[in-house]
Design a protein around this motif. Sequence first.
Motif, mmCIF file in Angstrom:
data_model
loop_
_atom_site.group_PDB
_atom_site.id
_atom_site.type_symbol
_atom_site.label_atom_id
_atom_site.label_comp_id
_atom_site.label_asym_id
_atom_site.label_seq_id
_atom_site.Cartn_x
_atom_site.Cartn_y
_atom_site.Cartn_z
ATOM 1 N N THR A 305 -20.436 -1.616 23.389
ATOM 2 C CA THR A 305 -21.650 -0.808 23.492
ATOM 3 C C THR A 305 -22.814 -1.623 24.055
ATOM 4 O O THR A 305 -23.627 -1.119 24.833
ATOM 5 C CB THR A 305 -21.987 -0.258 22.091
ATOM 6 O OG1 THR A 305 -21.019 0.742 21.775
ATOM 7 C CG2 THR A 305 -23.365 0.366 22.031
ATOM 8 N N SER A 306 -22.891 -2.875 23.671
ATOM 9 C CA SER A 306 -23.986 -3.723 24.160
ATOM 10 C C SER A 306 -23.901 -3.877 25.682
ATOM 11 O O SER A 306 -24.918 -4.012 26.360
ATOM 12 C CB SER A 306 -23.929 -5.099 23.494
ATOM 13 O OG SER A 306 -24.078 -4.962 22.107
ATOM 14 N N SER A 350 -26.179 -8.556 22.032
ATOM 15 C CA SER A 350 -25.153 -8.488 20.996
ATOM 16 C C SER A 350 -25.768 -7.998 19.694
ATOM 17 O O SER A 350 -26.716 -8.603 19.195
ATOM 18 C CB SER A 350 -24.528 -9.874 20.780
ATOM 19 O OG SER A 350 -23.662 -9.853 19.681
ATOM 20 N N GLN A 351 -25.256 -6.896 19.190
ATOM 21 C CA GLN A 351 -25.753 -6.389 17.906
ATOM 22 C C GLN A 351 -25.567 -7.446 16.826
ATOM 23 O O GLN A 351 -26.509 -7.827 16.153
ATOM 24 C CB GLN A 351 -24.993 -5.096 17.551
ATOM 25 C CG GLN A 351 -25.461 -4.365 16.307
ATOM 26 C CD GLN A 351 -25.019 -4.996 15.003
ATOM 27 O OE1 GLN A 351 -25.851 -5.233 14.109
ATOM 28 N NE2 GLN A 351 -23.758 -5.319 14.848
ATOM 29 N N SER A 352 -24.315 -7.914 16.692
ATOM 30 C CA SER A 352 -23.993 -8.835 15.596
ATOM 31 C C SER A 352 -24.535 -10.235 15.844
ATOM 32 O O SER A 352 -24.788 -10.978 14.902
ATOM 33 C CB SER A 352 -22.473 -8.922 15.430
ATOM 34 O OG SER A 352 -21.900 -9.438 16.623
ATOM 35 N N THR A 355 -20.388 -12.119 18.442
ATOM 36 C CA THR A 355 -19.204 -11.807 19.255
ATOM 37 C C THR A 355 -18.733 -13.070 19.992
ATOM 38 O O THR A 355 -19.505 -13.697 20.725
ATOM 39 C CB THR A 355 -19.532 -10.669 20.232
ATOM 40 O OG1 THR A 355 -19.921 -9.550 19.446
ATOM 41 C CG2 THR A 355 -18.346 -10.298 21.091
ATOM 42 N N ALA A 604 -12.859 -3.674 15.027
ATOM 43 C CA ALA A 604 -13.646 -4.567 14.183
ATOM 44 C C ALA A 604 -15.099 -4.441 14.587
ATOM 45 O O ALA A 604 -15.411 -4.260 15.758
ATOM 46 C CB ALA A 604 -13.178 -6.003 14.367
HETATM 47 C C1 G6P Z 1 -17.020 -4.486 18.778
HETATM 48 C C2 G6P Z 1 -17.708 -3.331 18.077
HETATM 49 C C3 G6P Z 1 -18.585 -2.564 19.067
HETATM 50 C C4 G6P Z 1 -19.569 -3.516 19.724
HETATM 51 C C5 G6P Z 1 -18.869 -4.711 20.370
HETATM 52 C C6 G6P Z 1 -19.858 -5.777 20.786
HETATM 53 O O1 G6P Z 1 -16.111 -3.993 19.690
HETATM 54 O O2 G6P Z 1 -16.752 -2.455 17.502
HETATM 55 O O3 G6P Z 1 -19.288 -1.544 18.387
HETATM 56 O O4 G6P Z 1 -20.289 -2.830 20.702
HETATM 57 O O5 G6P Z 1 -17.980 -5.326 19.437
HETATM 58 O O6 G6P Z 1 -20.470 -6.278 19.629
HETATM 59 P P1 G6P Z 1 -21.865 -6.980 19.582
HETATM 60 O O7 G6P Z 1 -22.073 -7.290 18.131
HETATM 61 O O8 G6P Z 1 -21.742 -8.229 20.406
HETATM 62 O O9 G6P Z 1 -22.867 -6.048 20.128
#
Ligand code: G6P
Length: 610
Positions: A305-306, A350-352, A355, A604
């Motif tokens: 998504t990012s 990156s949301q998290s 990654t 994940a």
């Molecule tokens: C995984 C999650 C997605 C997310 C992607 C990138 O595939 O299921 O929802 O978009 O990782 O993660 P990030 O934390 O880097 O945005």
Amino acid sequence: MCGIVGYIGHRNASLVVLSSLKRLEYRGYDSAGIVVNCDGNLLSWKKAGKISALESIVDCHSLNEARVAIGHTRWATHGAPTDENAHPHSDCTGELYIIHNGIIENYKDLKEVLLKRGHTFKSETDTEVVVHLVEEYHKELPLLDAVLHALSHVEGSYAIVLMSKKEPERLIAARKGSPMILGIGDGEMVIASDASAIVDYTRNVVYLEDGEIIEVKRDGYKVYDHKKNGIAKNISLIDWDIESISKHGFDHFMLKEIFEQPDTIQNAFRGRVIYDEARVKLDGLKLQDEDIEKIERIIFIACGTSWHAALVAEYLLEEYARIPVEVEYASEFRYRKPVLKKGDLVITISQSGETADTLAALREAKSKGVRVLGITNVVGSTIARESDGGVYIYAGPEIGVASTKAFTSQITVIVLLTLFFARRKEMSFVEGKVILDDLLRLPDLAKRVLDKNEEIKTIARVYCESRNFLYLGRGLNFPVALEGALKLKEISYIHAEGYPAAEMKHGPIALIDANMPVVFIATKDEIYSKVISNMEEVRARSGRIIAIATEGDLTIHNYADHVIYIPETHKALVPILSVIPLQLLSYHIAVLRGCNVDQPRNLAKSVTVE
Ligand code: G6P
């Protein structure tokens, strides 16, 4: 991806670890396990499937005196998701147990050596070699030295926690390439993959860096580098609490997070708009005017998504700031030979912030001397820490695996970034003001889109049995089409493709018949009439059309079977609104199909292995 938890303190350690593992469920997993030190005995349980299956075999009440435990949720990489392959894994003596997140790339070579030395293995995992390697060194060396020696042979990524029967009063943990933090409580310590597993006990945390190893006792800890030199660490405060990771009466985290968007969009721009000057301030970028003048190109790097948010950035920055932009999949960038030049700026999204591919790409770019910025959600995440500067999106914890509020917050920040650069370049005060006026109204407009929830549910009922979906959009709505298709795939397991609407004629049109729902994002803009032509082409082949359209556009009913209206806003902001109906459509279809919306199979939340 795998979640790790280690606890040492004054509570029933089995209860703490099991409940912390539940907090990590959202990361995605397929089996779980725990080992508890109870009266000097190490008792272990492992189970394929959900944590509830593990809970049903662990009698926590009989473990009331247990004060030390480690537990794990596994997302299979090496070996099927079986009871045997679940963590923790033990050495030959059963006196050492380990949990691990990451991948040991040279495990086959290590296993061969260990087998020759008489070790016996009980699983097919890469992880198990580490505990046997520690066992081997521990024959001669104290535990901490044995772990350091063992890790010096390991290639790949890891966050590990190790527990010893002989030394029940401490846990040893180490990280390289996989996330790990230590929560410091009052007479208790929690080691975990992320803060959600810790906030029940404390908000004081230490972020472990790559190459660090930590000895944890209930009343203290010591951090070392790989040569056993002591390292002083800062204690940080987690700025959110347990409330923000509760469902608040919604059936799923995903729905709660979709409905949070009016607030999260606002949080993304709060305090960053200098309205009277039609400017924004993003001090975290740490860019001076002379740095900005030197920027010749921006390369966005992201996954999932990012990455879709990054595509929006390409459209916006090129159109308004006139800066050339490239968008890269992190996994591709890190393994090809990207041409990086003086004048390049890399921005990861990156949301998290964890990654693995995005982190590796960041490091690769930095090693080439390029300035790297990060747009992240999780404060203190590795990407945030290792970037030269950046912007937090402040969306709060996102628990649903399918990213929703993070996407709209990322785009909100990208709009700010666009204004940040564009107002220094060609964008006029008046144009800046027009965008900001609409940005400030956006949370209210997002609420109006959410009011369509029931309407969207009705449409979901019509199409929930469909086997394929096509999502089409042009310009800024093309990344939205990709995101809509991804949402549907992720949580409902329906095959869906996103395409630029005009590209339909070069392939996907062959798929169209009366059983093919086609979602058009057909908001009013300069290419609206072209999108209408594409809709005609679909209708001529009996395709069923769901249109996301601008309020007041009545003619669209002539082309579409269903219309979901969104309020009119500035073109640059449309993706933030147009994606919301697609999130809701996917959500309702998945619920109607009986899917596990918050924890879809195989996925994940945070992909911490490559
Ligand atoms: C995984 C999650 C997605 C997310 C992607 C990138 O595939 O299921 O929802 O978009 O990782 O993660 P990030 O934390 O880097 O945005």
